[in-house]
Design a protein around this motif. Structure first.
Motif, PDB file in Angstrom:
ATOM      1  N   SER A 167       0.824  -1.205   0.000  1.00  0.00           N
ATOM      2  CA  SER A 167       0.000   0.000   0.000  1.00  0.00           C
ATOM      3  C   SER A 167       0.863   1.262   0.000  1.00  0.00           C
ATOM      4  O   SER A 167       0.607   2.202  -0.761  1.00  0.00           O
ATOM      5  CB  SER A 167      -0.930  -0.001   1.216  1.00  0.00           C
ATOM      6  N   VAL A 168       1.868   1.293   0.855  1.00  0.00           N
ATOM      7  CA  VAL A 168       2.758   2.458   0.909  1.00  0.00           C
ATOM      8  C   VAL A 168       3.563   2.579  -0.372  1.00  0.00           C
ATOM      9  O   VAL A 168       3.756   3.681  -0.899  1.00  0.00           O
ATOM     10  CB  VAL A 168       3.669   2.378   2.153  1.00  0.00           C
ATOM     11  N   GLN A 169       4.028   1.464  -0.898  1.00  0.00           N
ATOM     12  CA  GLN A 169       4.753   1.497  -2.169  1.00  0.00           C
ATOM     13  C   GLN A 169       3.879   2.070  -3.283  1.00  0.00           C
ATOM     14  O   GLN A 169       4.333   2.875  -4.109  1.00  0.00           O
ATOM     15  CB  GLN A 169       5.218   0.091  -2.544  1.00  0.00           C
ATOM     16  N   THR A 170       2.615   1.674  -3.301  1.00  0.00           N
ATOM     17  CA  THR A 170       1.684   2.181  -4.304  1.00  0.00           C
ATOM     18  C   THR A 170       1.498   3.688  -4.163  1.00  0.00           C
ATOM     19  O   THR A 170       1.494   4.427  -5.160  1.00  0.00           O
ATOM     20  CB  THR A 170       0.325   1.472  -4.171  1.00  0.00           C
ATOM     21  N   LYS A 171       1.368   4.157  -2.920  1.00  0.00           N
ATOM     22  CA  LYS A 171       1.168   5.590  -2.700  1.00  0.00           C
ATOM     23  C   LYS A 171       2.391   6.403  -3.107  1.00  0.00           C
ATOM     24  O   LYS A 171       2.254   7.511  -3.630  1.00  0.00           O
ATOM     25  CB  LYS A 171       0.812   5.849  -1.236  1.00  0.00           C
ATOM     26  N   THR A 172       3.586   5.882  -2.891  1.00  0.00           N
ATOM     27  CA  THR A 172       4.781   6.615  -3.316  1.00  0.00           C
ATOM     28  C   THR A 172       4.822   6.732  -4.840  1.00  0.00           C
ATOM     29  O   THR A 172       5.202   7.779  -5.373  1.00  0.00           O
ATOM     30  CB  THR A 172       6.070   5.946  -2.812  1.00  0.00           C
ATOM     31  N   SER A 173       4.420   5.681  -5.534  1.00  0.00           N
ATOM     32  CA  SER A 173       4.380   5.731  -6.997  1.00  0.00           C
ATOM     33  C   SER A 173       3.340   6.724  -7.487  1.00  0.00           C
ATOM     34  O   SER A 173       3.571   7.486  -8.432  1.00  0.00           O
ATOM     35  CB  SER A 173       4.082   4.333  -7.557  1.00  0.00           C
ATOM     36  N   GLN A 174       2.181   6.733  -6.836  1.00  0.00           N
ATOM     37  CA  GLN A 174       1.135   7.688  -7.204  1.00  0.00           C
ATOM     38  C   GLN A 174       1.583   9.122  -6.956  1.00  0.00           C
ATOM     39  O   GLN A 174       1.304  10.020  -7.761  1.00  0.00           O
ATOM     40  CB  GLN A 174      -0.137   7.377  -6.413  1.00  0.00           C
ATOM     41  N   ALA A 175       2.289   9.348  -5.844  1.00  0.00           N
ATOM     42  CA  ALA A 175       2.783  10.687  -5.526  1.00  0.00           C
ATOM     43  C   ALA A 175       3.776  11.163  -6.577  1.00  0.00           C
ATOM     44  O   ALA A 175       3.759  12.329  -6.994  1.00  0.00           O
ATOM     45  CB  ALA A 175       3.437  10.685  -4.147  1.00  0.00           C
ATOM     46  N   LYS A 176       4.643  10.279  -7.018  1.00  0.00           N
ATOM     47  CA  LYS A 176       5.624  10.632  -8.038  1.00  0.00           C
ATOM     48  C   LYS A 176       4.935  11.034  -9.336  1.00  0.00           C
ATOM     49  O   LYS A 176       5.286  12.038  -9.963  1.00  0.00           O
ATOM     50  CB  LYS A 176       6.574   9.460  -8.277  1.00  0.00           C
ATOM     51  N   ARG A 177       3.926  10.250  -9.727  1.00  0.00           N
ATOM     52  CA  ARG A 177       3.209  10.565 -10.964  1.00  0.00           C
ATOM     53  C   ARG A 177       2.456  11.884 -10.855  1.00  0.00           C
ATOM     54  O   ARG A 177       2.405  12.664 -11.814  1.00  0.00           O
ATOM     55  CB  ARG A 177       2.245   9.422 -11.319  1.00  0.00           C
ATOM     56  N   LEU A 178       1.879  12.159  -9.681  1.00  0.00           N
ATOM     57  CA  LEU A 178       1.129  13.396  -9.507  1.00  0.00           C
ATOM     58  C   LEU A 178       2.053  14.607  -9.591  1.00  0.00           C
ATOM     59  O   LEU A 178       1.731  15.602 -10.253  1.00  0.00           O
ATOM     60  CB  LEU A 178       0.393  13.384  -8.171  1.00  0.00           C
ATOM     61  N   ALA A 179       3.204  14.540  -8.937  1.00  0.00           N
ATOM     62  CA  ALA A 179       4.161  15.643  -9.002  1.00  0.00           C
ATOM     63  C   ALA A 179       4.631  15.871 -10.436  1.00  0.00           C
ATOM     64  O   ALA A 179       4.787  17.013 -10.881  1.00  0.00           O
ATOM     65  CB  ALA A 179       5.345  15.371  -8.087  1.00  0.00           C
ATOM     66  N   GLU A 180       4.838  14.793 -11.167  1.00  0.00           N
ATOM     67  CA  GLU A 180       5.244  14.916 -12.568  1.00  0.00           C
ATOM     68  C   GLU A 180       4.123  15.534 -13.399  1.00  0.00           C
ATOM     69  O   GLU A 180       4.392  16.351 -14.283  1.00  0.00           O
ATOM     70  CB  GLU A 180       5.633  13.547 -13.120  1.00  0.00           C
ATOM     71  N   SER A 181       2.889  15.163 -13.113  1.00  0.00           N
ATOM     72  CA  SER A 181       1.758  15.714 -13.860  1.00  0.00           C
ATOM     73  C   SER A 181       1.595  17.208 -13.603  1.00  0.00           C
ATOM     74  O   SER A 181       1.229  17.976 -14.509  1.00  0.00           O
ATOM     75  CB  SER A 181       0.466  14.975 -13.474  1.00  0.00           C
TER      76      SER A 181
END
Length: 213
Positions: free
Chosen positions: A157-171
């Motif tokens: 779950s935490v790994q998934t959230k870190t990936s989502q955070a990275k994509r959001l910052a890039e977006s």
């Protein structure tokens, strides 16, 4: 803090007017391209409220300095505004470790109690907090169950959230922190506006802009 300016010993001031070759302050009201940036492609946002996101990194001294001012602002946000924090990762380490600290504490319901303590440990006590054993020891010292924290820290779950955070910052095209994203349409920062207080004033202006449609 700007990803291009990051090194082992120096943390830059973040994406801002200086790096863009633009004046730091607008005369009069906020000016697009000087005090804030409008995204060319709006991002999807949760329905119901105006979303404001602080993009930050625990290792950034500017984020640490911004935190007290931001906390005061958050306490006064209108009821139609939803605020949240998103930790960034400009490279794998130590950024991802700090992302995982944030999301593990969030999952345990310990974020409110520990968020400022993590900043203090890094910037005042000079702890790196980038190794699992050191992080677990810090949590135990501060009354957080180290075993449960480690379980969350390593969870899918935490790994998934870190990936989502990275994509959001890039977006959002975030290139420095602290930065504030507003409802998938704009972002601003203290390095764009010249001060933390003005960055939040510009954020208020952008909230009004979104509210007006």
């Amino acid at each position: 803090m700007n990803r291009r300016e990051f090194s082992a010993t120096v943390l830059g001031a973040g994406l801002g007017a200086a790096s863009l070759g633009l004046p730091a302050h607008a005369q009069g009201g906020p000016v697009e391209g000087r005090d804030y940036v409008k995204l060319s492609q709006p991002l999807p946002v949760p329905p119901g409220k105006i979303e404001v996101i602080e993009f930050f990194w625990y290792g950034c001294p500017h984020c640490n300095a911004f935190e007290p001012t931001l906390e005061g602002w958050v306490k006064k946000v209108p009821s139609d505004v939803a605020f949240r924090r998103v930790p960034v990762a400009f490279r794998d380490e130590p950024f991802v470790a700090h992302q995982k600290i944030f999301y593990a504490l969030e999952a345990m319901g310990q974020l409110d109690a520990m968020h400022r303590k993590v900043f203090y440990a890094i910037h005042v006590d000079r702890q790196r907090l980038d190794k699992p054993a050191d992080i677990a020891a810090f949590m135990a010292k501060n009354g957080v169950d180290a075993a449960k924290f480690t379980e969350q820290y390593n969870s899918f779950s935490v790994q998934t959230k870190t990936s989502q955070a990275k994509r959001l910052a890039e977006s959002y095209r975030i290139d420095g922190v602290p930065a504030l994203g507003v409802h998938g349409r704009f972002y601003t920062s203290s390095s764009l506006t010249g001060s933390a207080e003005r960055a939040l004033s510009v954020t208020d202006f952008l909230i009004q802009t979104v509210r007006k449609g």
